[in-house]
Design a protein around this motif. Sequence first.
Motif, PDB file in Angstrom:
ATOM      1  N   PRO A 246      11.231  83.676  49.203  1.00 11.36           N
ATOM      2  CA  PRO A 246       9.805  83.329  49.121  1.00 11.36           C
ATOM      3  C   PRO A 246       8.886  84.539  49.127  1.00 11.36           C
ATOM      4  O   PRO A 246       7.922  84.610  48.357  1.00 11.36           O
ATOM      5  CB  PRO A 246       9.588  82.445  50.353  1.00 11.36           C
ATOM      6  CG  PRO A 246      10.918  81.831  50.624  1.00 11.36           C
ATOM      7  CD  PRO A 246      11.924  82.893  50.252  1.00 11.36           C
ATOM      8  N   GLU A 247       9.168  85.521  49.966  1.00  8.65           N
ATOM      9  CA  GLU A 247       8.281  86.675  50.088  1.00  8.65           C
ATOM     10  C   GLU A 247       8.322  87.592  48.853  1.00  8.65           C
ATOM     11  O   GLU A 247       7.445  88.452  48.684  1.00  8.65           O
ATOM     12  CB  GLU A 247       8.613  87.485  51.339  1.00  8.65           C
ATOM     13  CG  GLU A 247      10.009  88.056  51.383  1.00  8.65           C
ATOM     14  CD  GLU A 247      11.030  87.131  52.015  1.00  8.65           C
ATOM     15  OE1 GLU A 247      12.055  87.637  52.498  1.00  8.65           O
ATOM     16  OE2 GLU A 247      10.798  85.897  52.033  1.00  8.65           O
ATOM     17  N   GLU A 248       9.312  87.392  47.977  1.00 10.85           N
ATOM     18  CA  GLU A 248       9.391  88.209  46.754  1.00 10.85           C
ATOM     19  C   GLU A 248       8.539  87.645  45.619  1.00 10.85           C
ATOM     20  O   GLU A 248       8.365  88.289  44.595  1.00 10.85           O
ATOM     21  CB  GLU A 248      10.846  88.352  46.306  1.00 10.85           C
ATOM     22  CG  GLU A 248      11.749  88.947  47.357  1.00 10.85           C
ATOM     23  CD  GLU A 248      11.191  90.240  47.940  1.00 10.85           C
ATOM     24  OE1 GLU A 248      10.901  91.168  47.157  1.00 10.85           O
ATOM     25  OE2 GLU A 248      11.040  90.313  49.176  1.00 10.85           O
ATOM     26  N   ARG A 249       8.045  86.442  45.776  1.00 12.38           N
ATOM     27  CA  ARG A 249       7.028  85.847  44.907  1.00 12.38           C
ATOM     28  C   ARG A 249       7.396  85.887  43.417  1.00 12.38           C
ATOM     29  O   ARG A 249       6.584  86.089  42.552  1.00 12.38           O
ATOM     30  CB  ARG A 249       5.694  86.544  45.159  1.00 12.38           C
ATOM     31  CG  ARG A 249       5.159  86.355  46.562  1.00 12.38           C
ATOM     32  CD  ARG A 249       4.068  87.308  46.942  1.00 12.38           C
ATOM     33  NE  ARG A 249       3.024  87.392  45.926  1.00 12.38           N
ATOM     34  CZ  ARG A 249       2.109  88.357  45.886  1.00 12.38           C
ATOM     35  NH1 ARG A 249       2.127  89.321  46.788  1.00 12.38           N
ATOM     36  NH2 ARG A 249       1.182  88.360  44.955  1.00 12.38           N
ATOM     37  N   HIS A 250       8.687  85.693  43.144  1.00 14.85           N
ATOM     38  CA  HIS A 250       9.198  85.606  41.762  1.00 14.85           C
ATOM     39  C   HIS A 250       9.050  86.902  40.981  1.00 14.85           C
ATOM     40  O   HIS A 250       9.117  86.903  39.747  1.00 14.85           O
ATOM     41  CB  HIS A 250       8.550  84.445  41.001  1.00 14.85           C
ATOM     42  CG  HIS A 250       8.875  83.108  41.583  1.00 14.85           C
ATOM     43  ND1 HIS A 250      10.137  82.563  41.510  1.00 14.85           N
ATOM     44  CD2 HIS A 250       8.131  82.232  42.287  1.00 14.85           C
ATOM     45  CE1 HIS A 250      10.150  81.394  42.124  1.00 14.85           C
ATOM     46  NE2 HIS A 250       8.941  81.177  42.617  1.00 14.85           N
ATOM     47  N   SER A 251       8.865  88.010  41.668  1.00 10.01           N
ATOM     48  CA  SER A 251       8.786  89.294  40.982  1.00 10.01           C
ATOM     49  C   SER A 251      10.131  89.645  40.356  1.00 10.01           C
ATOM     50  O   SER A 251      11.190  89.464  40.969  1.00 10.01           O
ATOM     51  CB  SER A 251       8.390  90.392  41.959  1.00 10.01           C
ATOM     52  OG  SER A 251       8.509  91.672  41.358  1.00 10.01           O
TER      53      SER A 251
ATOM     54  N   GLY B  89      20.556  96.345  42.066  1.00  9.95           N
ATOM     55  CA  GLY B  89      19.241  95.761  42.256  1.00  9.95           C
ATOM     56  C   GLY B  89      18.977  95.522  43.729  1.00  9.95           C
ATOM     57  O   GLY B  89      19.718  95.973  44.615  1.00  9.95           O
ATOM     58  N   ASN B  90      17.909  94.796  44.011  1.00 13.08           N
ATOM     59  CA  ASN B  90      17.494  94.575  45.393  1.00 13.08           C
ATOM     60  C   ASN B  90      16.818  93.223  45.488  1.00 13.08           C
ATOM     61  O   ASN B  90      15.733  93.022  44.927  1.00 13.08           O
ATOM     62  CB  ASN B  90      16.532  95.685  45.834  1.00 13.08           C
ATOM     63  CG  ASN B  90      16.110  95.576  47.281  1.00 13.08           C
ATOM     64  OD1 ASN B  90      16.470  94.632  47.995  1.00 13.08           O
ATOM     65  ND2 ASN B  90      15.321  96.542  47.737  1.00 13.08           N
ATOM     66  N   ALA B  91      17.441  92.290  46.179  1.00 14.46           N
ATOM     67  CA  ALA B  91      16.879  90.945  46.322  1.00 14.46           C
ATOM     68  C   ALA B  91      15.537  90.964  47.033  1.00 14.46           C
ATOM     69  O   ALA B  91      14.786  89.985  46.963  1.00 14.46           O
ATOM     70  CB  ALA B  91      17.852  90.039  47.079  1.00 14.46           C
ATOM     71  N   LYS B  92      15.197  92.080  47.698  1.00 16.45           N
ATOM     72  CA  LYS B  92      13.892  92.239  48.342  1.00 16.45           C
ATOM     73  C   LYS B  92      13.140  93.422  47.731  1.00 16.45           C
ATOM     74  O   LYS B  92      12.393  94.133  48.401  1.00 16.45           O
ATOM     75  CB  LYS B  92      14.069  92.399  49.853  1.00 16.45           C
ATOM     76  CG  LYS B  92      14.708  91.158  50.489  1.00 16.45           C
ATOM     77  CD  LYS B  92      14.792  91.246  52.002  1.00 16.45           C
ATOM     78  CE  LYS B  92      15.393  89.949  52.568  1.00 16.45           C
ATOM     79  NZ  LYS B  92      15.497  89.975  54.049  1.00 16.45           N
ATOM     80  N   GLY B  93      13.331  93.598  46.428  1.00 18.24           N
ATOM     81  CA  GLY B  93      12.762  94.745  45.733  1.00 18.24           C
ATOM     82  C   GLY B  93      11.252  94.755  45.684  1.00 18.24           C
ATOM     83  O   GLY B  93      10.632  95.827  45.702  1.00 18.24           O
ATOM     84  N   PHE B  94      10.631  93.587  45.607  1.00 15.08           N
ATOM     85  CA  PHE B  94       9.167  93.541  45.558  1.00 15.08           C
ATOM     86  C   PHE B  94       8.570  93.892  46.909  1.00 15.08           C
ATOM     87  O   PHE B  94       7.702  94.771  47.018  1.00 15.08           O
ATOM     88  CB  PHE B  94       8.695  92.161  45.108  1.00 15.08           C
ATOM     89  CG  PHE B  94       7.199  91.995  45.121  1.00 15.08           C
ATOM     90  CD1 PHE B  94       6.424  92.561  44.130  1.00 15.08           C
ATOM     91  CD2 PHE B  94       6.579  91.277  46.129  1.00 15.08           C
ATOM     92  CE1 PHE B  94       5.036  92.425  44.146  1.00 15.08           C
ATOM     93  CE2 PHE B  94       5.202  91.130  46.159  1.00 15.08           C
ATOM     94  CZ  PHE B  94       4.422  91.701  45.157  1.00 15.08           C
TER      95      PHE B  94
END
Length: 315
Positions: A280-285, A178-183
């Motif tokens: 924060p920048e991933e906005r719970h996606s 996966g990717n913690a900054k995927g969104f």
Amino acid sequence: MGTAVLAVGAVVFGVVGYGFLTGGHTVTSAAVYVDIAQAPAVPVPPPVLPGASTGTWRAECGRNERGVRNSDNVVASPGQPGQAHHVHDYVGNVSTNAFSTDQTLAAAETTCQDDDRSTYYWPVLRVPDDNGDVIAPHDIADGNHGRILTPDAVLLEFRGSPVGNVISMPRFMRASTGNAKGFSSGGVNTERVQWSCSGSREKVVNTYPRCADGQQVVRIFDFPSCWNGLTTDSASHRTHVVFPNALGACPAGMFPVPQLHMELSYSAPSDVDYTIDTFPEERHSALADHGDFINVMPETLMSTVVGCLNTGRAC
């Protein structure tokens, strides 16, 4: 509560928009929910060739009944406490934090059987709750608050290769999926983390499923299983161990090792907007979902796992 629209693959889903505070600003959530009945079917696995390692090994490590959690990520941010900016659940090694070393992990207690001191971790899942669980002071500022759900069950299963035997993975090898900054990255490296429902396992989706009443929400993580034969980590944490190709074969010069498959099952209410913790920048996606693993099995146990897989047994 507003509604936006986000395209995921070939299907368009509604995004429930709700605000949370981060850095003094209100940010709209990017959480997407879809009726599991509308989700695509599970992809067809590659064909199993003669000589494949068809066995399985299940590691029994509990479901984090002890509540071992922190906002660290020793794989991605060693020596930097709180740098995940979201809370992780842990099973296995109970000492894992930003300052863990191979030596401290090898000496620590574990929730796993067979003296498996490996560490397995992932972002927590929460449901809205004004009196929710706050692990660190920055949780609320980062937009991660609400009641944490402990999984009802955690499946940790090692699998073989559809094209041949596997070899032992080295002790202390790090692996991520996966990717913690995927969104924010537009979905890069998010294909191997999926979601389903306990009563609809023939369907998967890359975002949050709406399950029927009485069904569990299931998170599914497949880890890379082709090792470079040289190192236990790499600068990107992604080049020393990679995924096989669509036919299950490893790239030239890489070797198949046991593949970790994780499933987390939750009793998440069907009428609430549950979300994972994210940056924060991933906005719970859900595209930011991810899992990490450090192999701390004794070499004798790893050899037993490999033997089980290569002889086609279920252990």
